[in-house]
Design a protein around this motif. Structure first.
Motif, mmCIF file in Angstrom:
data_model
loop_
_atom_site.group_PDB
_atom_site.id
_atom_site.type_symbol
_atom_site.label_atom_id
_atom_site.label_comp_id
_atom_site.label_asym_id
_atom_site.label_seq_id
_atom_site.Cartn_x
_atom_site.Cartn_y
_atom_site.Cartn_z
ATOM 1 N N LYS A 154 0.839 -1.210 0.000
ATOM 2 C CA LYS A 154 0.000 0.000 0.000
ATOM 3 C C LYS A 154 0.871 1.255 0.000
ATOM 4 O O LYS A 154 0.573 2.240 -0.676
ATOM 5 C CB LYS A 154 -0.924 0.011 1.221
ATOM 6 C CG LYS A 154 -2.070 -0.983 1.138
ATOM 7 C CD LYS A 154 -3.015 -0.839 2.336
ATOM 8 C CE LYS A 154 -4.182 -1.806 2.229
ATOM 9 N NZ LYS A 154 -5.162 -1.627 3.297
ATOM 10 N N TYR A 210 2.501 1.629 9.291
ATOM 11 C CA TYR A 210 2.354 1.676 10.763
ATOM 12 C C TYR A 210 2.461 0.295 11.402
ATOM 13 O O TYR A 210 2.695 0.170 12.594
ATOM 14 C CB TYR A 210 1.031 2.362 11.161
ATOM 15 C CG TYR A 210 -0.214 1.541 10.919
ATOM 16 C CD1 TYR A 210 -0.756 0.724 11.909
ATOM 17 C CD2 TYR A 210 -0.868 1.589 9.688
ATOM 18 C CE1 TYR A 210 -1.905 -0.025 11.682
ATOM 19 C CE2 TYR A 210 -2.012 0.840 9.455
ATOM 20 C CZ TYR A 210 -2.525 0.038 10.453
ATOM 21 O OH TYR A 210 -3.661 -0.703 10.232
ATOM 22 N N VAL A 221 -19.318 14.623 6.091
ATOM 23 C CA VAL A 221 -19.509 15.067 4.706
ATOM 24 C C VAL A 221 -20.959 15.495 4.474
ATOM 25 O O VAL A 221 -21.228 16.375 3.643
ATOM 26 C CB VAL A 221 -19.062 13.962 3.709
ATOM 27 C CG1 VAL A 221 -19.964 12.743 3.771
ATOM 28 C CG2 VAL A 221 -18.985 14.508 2.292
ATOM 29 N N ASN A 276 -9.302 -4.674 2.182
ATOM 30 C CA ASN A 276 -9.977 -4.023 1.049
ATOM 31 C C ASN A 276 -8.961 -3.220 0.245
ATOM 32 O O ASN A 276 -7.965 -2.733 0.776
ATOM 33 C CB ASN A 276 -11.095 -3.096 1.547
ATOM 34 C CG ASN A 276 -10.581 -1.886 2.298
ATOM 35 O OD1 ASN A 276 -9.827 -2.042 3.251
ATOM 36 N ND2 ASN A 276 -10.951 -0.696 1.885
HETATM 37 N N1 LIG Z 1 -16.684 11.967 8.375
HETATM 38 C C1 LIG Z 1 -17.278 11.538 7.286
HETATM 39 O O1 LIG Z 1 -18.189 12.166 6.743
HETATM 40 C C2 LIG Z 1 -16.807 10.247 6.686
HETATM 41 C C3 LIG Z 1 -17.316 9.790 5.452
HETATM 42 C C4 LIG Z 1 -16.807 8.588 4.929
HETATM 43 C C5 LIG Z 1 -15.842 7.876 5.641
HETATM 44 N N2 LIG Z 1 -15.413 8.353 6.840
HETATM 45 C C6 LIG Z 1 -14.374 7.657 7.606
HETATM 46 O O2 LIG Z 1 -13.207 7.630 6.819
HETATM 47 C C7 LIG Z 1 -12.411 6.513 7.210
HETATM 48 C C8 LIG Z 1 -11.986 5.737 5.972
HETATM 49 O O3 LIG Z 1 -13.153 5.211 5.347
HETATM 50 P P1 LIG Z 1 -13.072 4.494 3.921
HETATM 51 O O4 LIG Z 1 -14.461 4.234 3.507
HETATM 52 O O5 LIG Z 1 -12.176 5.278 3.040
HETATM 53 O O6 LIG Z 1 -12.388 3.104 4.279
HETATM 54 P P2 LIG Z 1 -10.986 2.575 3.724
HETATM 55 O O7 LIG Z 1 -9.947 3.535 4.186
HETATM 56 O O8 LIG Z 1 -11.096 2.263 2.270
HETATM 57 O O9 LIG Z 1 -10.846 1.199 4.481
HETATM 58 C C9 LIG Z 1 -10.565 1.171 5.827
HETATM 59 C C10 LIG Z 1 -9.036 1.081 6.047
HETATM 60 O O10 LIG Z 1 -8.744 1.445 7.383
HETATM 61 C C11 LIG Z 1 -7.538 0.858 7.767
HETATM 62 N N3 LIG Z 1 -7.670 0.339 9.127
HETATM 63 C C12 LIG Z 1 -8.527 -0.615 9.575
HETATM 64 N N4 LIG Z 1 -8.349 -0.828 10.897
HETATM 65 C C13 LIG Z 1 -7.336 0.014 11.286
HETATM 66 C C14 LIG Z 1 -6.690 0.269 12.527
HETATM 67 N N5 LIG Z 1 -7.040 -0.393 13.647
HETATM 68 N N6 LIG Z 1 -5.686 1.187 12.565
HETATM 69 C C15 LIG Z 1 -5.333 1.857 11.447
HETATM 70 N N7 LIG Z 1 -5.917 1.666 10.235
HETATM 71 C C16 LIG Z 1 -6.911 0.761 10.159
HETATM 72 C C17 LIG Z 1 -7.255 -0.296 6.782
HETATM 73 O O11 LIG Z 1 -6.125 0.069 5.994
HETATM 74 P P3 LIG Z 1 -4.619 -0.285 6.464
HETATM 75 O O12 LIG Z 1 -4.212 -1.500 5.688
HETATM 76 O O13 LIG Z 1 -3.877 0.933 6.086
HETATM 77 O O14 LIG Z 1 -4.676 -0.556 7.940
HETATM 78 C C18 LIG Z 1 -8.501 -0.327 5.898
HETATM 79 O O15 LIG Z 1 -8.205 -0.664 4.571
HETATM 80 C C19 LIG Z 1 -13.246 5.705 8.200
HETATM 81 O O16 LIG Z 1 -12.857 6.032 9.518
HETATM 82 C C20 LIG Z 1 -14.653 6.198 7.928
HETATM 83 O O17 LIG Z 1 -15.499 6.037 9.030
HETATM 84 C C21 LIG Z 1 -15.875 9.512 7.369
#
Ligand SMILES: NC(=O)c1ccc[n+]([C@@H]2O[C@H](COP(=O)([O-])OP(=O)(O)OC[C@H]3O[C@@H](n4cnc5c(N)ncnc54)[C@H](OP(=O)(O)O)[C@@H]3O)[C@@H](O)[C@H]2O)c1
Length: 339
Positions: free
Chosen positions: A186, A202, A281, A329
């Protein structure tokens, strides 16, 4: 009289403790419902598989009510409107909004938006790059992080759907983009293919405070936080004065069964006159059309790349969902239903 049409649904039977299991989310057969006033009946084509769904399965207070036991798991979906008792929709239209992990959803039309595909568009792009997930880094970074040219932007979950775009937008704005991700592959992808300036794995770094300091020698001006926890704590010790933290997600704690400790270094917010801003968002819904137009332009200019991972079949939805929590993923995860 014709038989009511069957509807396969993934029902939340009980609240998960840790990672959601097939005892928590169970495939049940029901019948397709009839929309009431203000509702639409939609045949779902794709589910958006998002980490926040895990939060909605719990009883923690959140920005949406908890999913009720016995209801289908809530999810953003895109599909075809079959019946409408809402003035914004007519049958045959495509619509995106809040439905569920089920073949057919009866939903409040107020939570849906009509979708008009432009030439060359694919439906699922309205759950990925031109949907809420693509717009999350757009508004979060630009409106909350407010990066200035030459600043350093640090991003966690940087190879994920949101994070990979956040880093590329930071580069477009003339910033140094540094990503944190969970594998060497990655890290290579975000630096060599997406143009991040540096990356930190990390999982192999024993000391994240030092690793972030090494990758960000001028300090961190904007931290786009998708994970919370220990990575946030290590970042706090690397902030510059007047740094901005975009608190977008905290995936490291979504499956926690115990109270989450820390952050222990929160004092640094005061010490460095930094700000932390919680960000959703959905607070920017009225600005989505402008955001989509800008994302389209950057995609067409080859300045934004994104990955989609599509898993087929309703019955595979829960296993797909759990890929998010151990990093298996690859890009924006979605489930496709047969048509
Ligand atoms: N605030 C908003 O409006 C909003 C909207 C959409 C999404 N989000 C947030 O954005 C973040 C990313 O969402 P996404 O849909 O783009 O998912 P994503 O990043 O495509 O998938 C989740 C990734 O998080 C990492 N992860 C999982 N467990 C972890 C841990 N314990 N420590 C560190 N990294 C970890 C993994 O990558 P690694 O292999 O790098 O660990 C995993 O591939 C989430 O927290 C989600 O809730 C917020």
């Amino acid at each position: 009289m014709s038989e009511p049409q069957k509807n396969r649904r993934l029902i939340l039977e009980r609240r998960p403790q840790g990672i959601a299991t097939h005892q928590d989310v169970v495939l049940r057969e029901g019948v397709v419902g009839t929309p009431g006033d203000g509702q639409i009946l939609i045949r779902n084509h794709f589910f958006s598989i998002d980490p926040a769904i895990r939060d909605w399965m719990s009883e923690r207070p959140s920005y949406l009510p908890s999913i009720r036991i016995g209801d289908p798991v809530r999810s953003t979906v895109i599909g075809e409107v079959l019946e409408s008792r809402h003035p914004n929709f007519t049958p045959g239209q495509l619509a995106v909004g809040i439905g569920g992990w089920e073949e057919y959803s009866v939903a409040d039309g107020g939570y849906f938006f009509p979708v008009e595909l432009q030439p060359g568009d694919e439906e699922q792009q309205y759950l990925s790059i031109y949907g809420a997930v693509g717009l999350t880094p757009y508004f979060g970074l630009l409106e909350v992080g407010k990066p200035k040219e030459g600043e350093t932007v640090l991003i966690s979950a940087a190879a994920g759907a949101v994070g990979s775009l956040a880093g590329q937008i930071a580069r477009i704005k003339g910033c140094r983009a540094v990503g944190i991700a969970g594998s060497d592959e990655k890290c290579r992808w975000i630096v060599e293919e997406l143009g991040f300036d540096a990356a930190i794995n990390y999982r192999t770094e024993a000391d994240m405070v030092t690793a972030i300091g090494r990758a960000c020698p001028q300090g961190v001006d904007v931290y786009f936080d998708n994970v919370g926890g220990e990575i946030l704590d290590a970042t706090l010790l690397n902030l510059n004065k007047d740094a901005r933290i975009v608190f977008c997600g905290a995936i490291s704690s979504y499956n926690s069964t115990e109270p989450v400790p820390g952050p222990y270094n929160f004092w640094q917010i005061l010490a460095r006159s930094a700000t932390v801003e919680g960000y959703l968002v959905s607070d920017y819904l009225d600005q989505f059309p402008g955001g989509i137009a800008q994302m389209r332009q950057w995609v067409s200019e080859g300045r934004l790349q994104y990955r989609e991972q599509i898993v087929d079949g309703l019955e595979n939805t829960l296993d797909a969902f759990n890929l998010l929590f151990d990093g298996r993923n690859e890009g924006k995860l979605m489930v496709r239903l047969p048509r």
